[in-house]
Scaffold this motif. Sequence first.
Motif, PDB file in Angstrom:
ATOM      1  N   GLY A   1      17.472   2.632   7.665  1.00  9.31           N
ATOM      2  CA  GLY A   1      16.820   2.341   6.388  1.00  9.31           C
ATOM      3  C   GLY A   1      16.943   3.470   5.394  1.00  9.31           C
ATOM      4  N   LEU A   2      16.717   4.688   5.850  1.00 17.01           N
ATOM      5  CA  LEU A   2      16.781   5.826   4.922  1.00 17.01           C
ATOM      6  C   LEU A   2      18.209   6.177   4.544  1.00 17.01           C
ATOM      7  N   GLY A   3      19.168   5.845   5.413  1.00 21.92           N
ATOM      8  CA  GLY A   3      20.567   5.998   5.036  1.00 21.92           C
ATOM      9  C   GLY A   3      20.924   5.073   3.885  1.00 21.92           C
ATOM     10  N   VAL A   4      20.435   3.834   3.958  1.00 20.18           N
ATOM     11  CA  VAL A   4      20.640   2.883   2.859  1.00 20.18           C
ATOM     12  C   VAL A   4      20.030   3.432   1.572  1.00 20.18           C
ATOM     13  N   GLN A   5      18.814   3.948   1.677  1.00 20.38           N
ATOM     14  CA  GLN A   5      18.136   4.485   0.492  1.00 20.38           C
ATOM     15  C   GLN A   5      18.943   5.603  -0.149  1.00 20.38           C
ATOM     16  N   ASN A   6      19.425   6.521   0.662  1.00 21.94           N
ATOM     17  CA  ASN A   6      20.148   7.656   0.102  1.00 21.94           C
ATOM     18  C   ASN A   6      21.476   7.245  -0.519  1.00 21.94           C
ATOM     19  N   ALA A   7      22.125   6.232   0.049  1.00 18.60           N
ATOM     20  CA  ALA A   7      23.369   5.745  -0.541  1.00 18.60           C
ATOM     21  C   ALA A   7      23.105   5.145  -1.924  1.00 18.60           C
ATOM     22  N   SER A   8      22.015   4.399  -2.032  1.00 22.64           N
ATOM     23  CA  SER A   8      21.704   3.775  -3.325  1.00 22.64           C
ATOM     24  C   SER A   8      21.285   4.818  -4.349  1.00 22.64           C
ATOM     25  N   VAL A   9      20.516   5.797  -3.926  1.00 23.44           N
ATOM     26  CA  VAL A   9      20.077   6.844  -4.846  1.00 23.44           C
ATOM     27  C   VAL A   9      21.279   7.628  -5.378  1.00 23.44           C
ATOM     28  N   ARG A  10      22.230   7.856  -4.503  1.00 24.77           N
ATOM     29  CA  ARG A  10      23.448   8.552  -4.940  1.00 24.77           C
ATOM     30  C   ARG A  10      24.194   7.726  -5.985  1.00 24.77           C
ATOM     31  N   ALA A  11      24.269   6.421  -5.770  1.00 26.18           N
ATOM     32  CA  ALA A  11      24.969   5.555  -6.723  1.00 26.18           C
ATOM     33  C   ALA A  11      24.219   5.465  -8.051  1.00 26.18           C
ATOM     34  N   LEU A  12      22.901   5.436  -7.997  1.00 24.75           N
ATOM     35  CA  LEU A  12      22.104   5.333  -9.215  1.00 24.75           C
ATOM     36  C   LEU A  12      22.187   6.613 -10.044  1.00 24.75           C
ATOM     37  N   ALA A  13      22.317   7.744  -9.366  1.00 24.69           N
ATOM     38  CA  ALA A  13      22.606   9.027 -10.020  1.00 24.69           C
ATOM     39  C   ALA A  13      21.607   9.399 -11.113  1.00 24.69           C
ATOM     40  N   VAL A  14      20.322   9.327 -10.772  1.00 22.92           N
ATOM     41  CA  VAL A  14      19.299   9.807 -11.700  1.00 22.92           C
ATOM     42  C   VAL A  14      19.140  11.312 -11.460  1.00 22.92           C
ATOM     43  N   PRO A  15      19.398  12.155 -12.431  1.00 17.69           N
ATOM     44  CA  PRO A  15      19.391  13.606 -12.215  1.00 17.69           C
ATOM     45  C   PRO A  15      18.066  14.121 -11.639  1.00 17.69           C
ATOM     46  N   ASP A  16      18.188  14.974 -10.623  1.00 20.35           N
ATOM     47  CA  ASP A  16      17.058  15.706 -10.036  1.00 20.35           C
ATOM     48  C   ASP A  16      16.106  14.825  -9.232  1.00 20.35           C
ATOM     49  N   LEU A  17      16.432  13.562  -9.041  1.00 17.56           N
ATOM     50  CA  LEU A  17      15.554  12.667  -8.277  1.00 17.56           C
ATOM     51  C   LEU A  17      16.356  12.067  -7.128  1.00 17.56           C
TER      52      LEU A  17
END
Length: 247
Positions: A144-160
């Motif tokens: 689950g957290l691997g999925v989250q981190n992949a999406s966060v990387r794609a969304l690319a919101v700086p510093d978050l």
Amino acid sequence: MAVVLREARDTLVPDMRGPHGPLPPLMLVLTVLTGLVDAFSYLLLGHVFVANMTGNVVFMGFAFAGAASFSTLASVVALASFVAGALAGGRAVHRVRAHRGRQLQHAALIETAFVAAAMTVALISGGPYTGGVRFALIALLGLGLGVQNASVRALAVPDLTTTVVTRTLTGAVADSRLAKGPGSRAGRRVLSAAALLVGAFIGALVLLNGHPVLPLVLAVAVLAVVSAGASVLARSDAPWTRPPDEG
């Protein structure tokens, strides 16, 4: 101080016409979730993280050296599951790469399924979580957290990033005017660290007061809120929905 407070405010209540629209507060919510699940995994599953993989690499070093209470196998399972989750998350978000709202929606729904499955296993098995149950929980949460981190990387919101605090805090100091830098965005970066702290605090607090499954229940509730919000955002055509390199 006024600048820091303004940056914090703009992160919590962003300009919907800005480059990232409503994504910053949702990233903070996911950061709280990271603290919740890592509190559960570290305190109940034997010194292992399911979100912060840097810690697991360090723990493997401790285990190789013979330090007590650290399991090489647990760290390996967490790492392998996280990588598999990141692969699944990457495939999910790249299929809808042209719309960030849909990226978040797809990833949040997949992550919710994994974390809800972990919650179900924890509820059915009861504590303490040992043997196969322990590794099943590590695997499900790592996915689950691997999925989250992949999406966060794609969304690319700086510093978050929802997980990495060392780099966030380094930037807050090293980029500051005091260090002759261009500006630290300390308000947003401090909020990110605070969100992780809040999640870890709440997770540890409920665990230490005899509620072992509650961090996962809270995590599923958080994901339900994010998934619902993302489902609404998936219908938006605002400029922020386009990938950063195209916006």
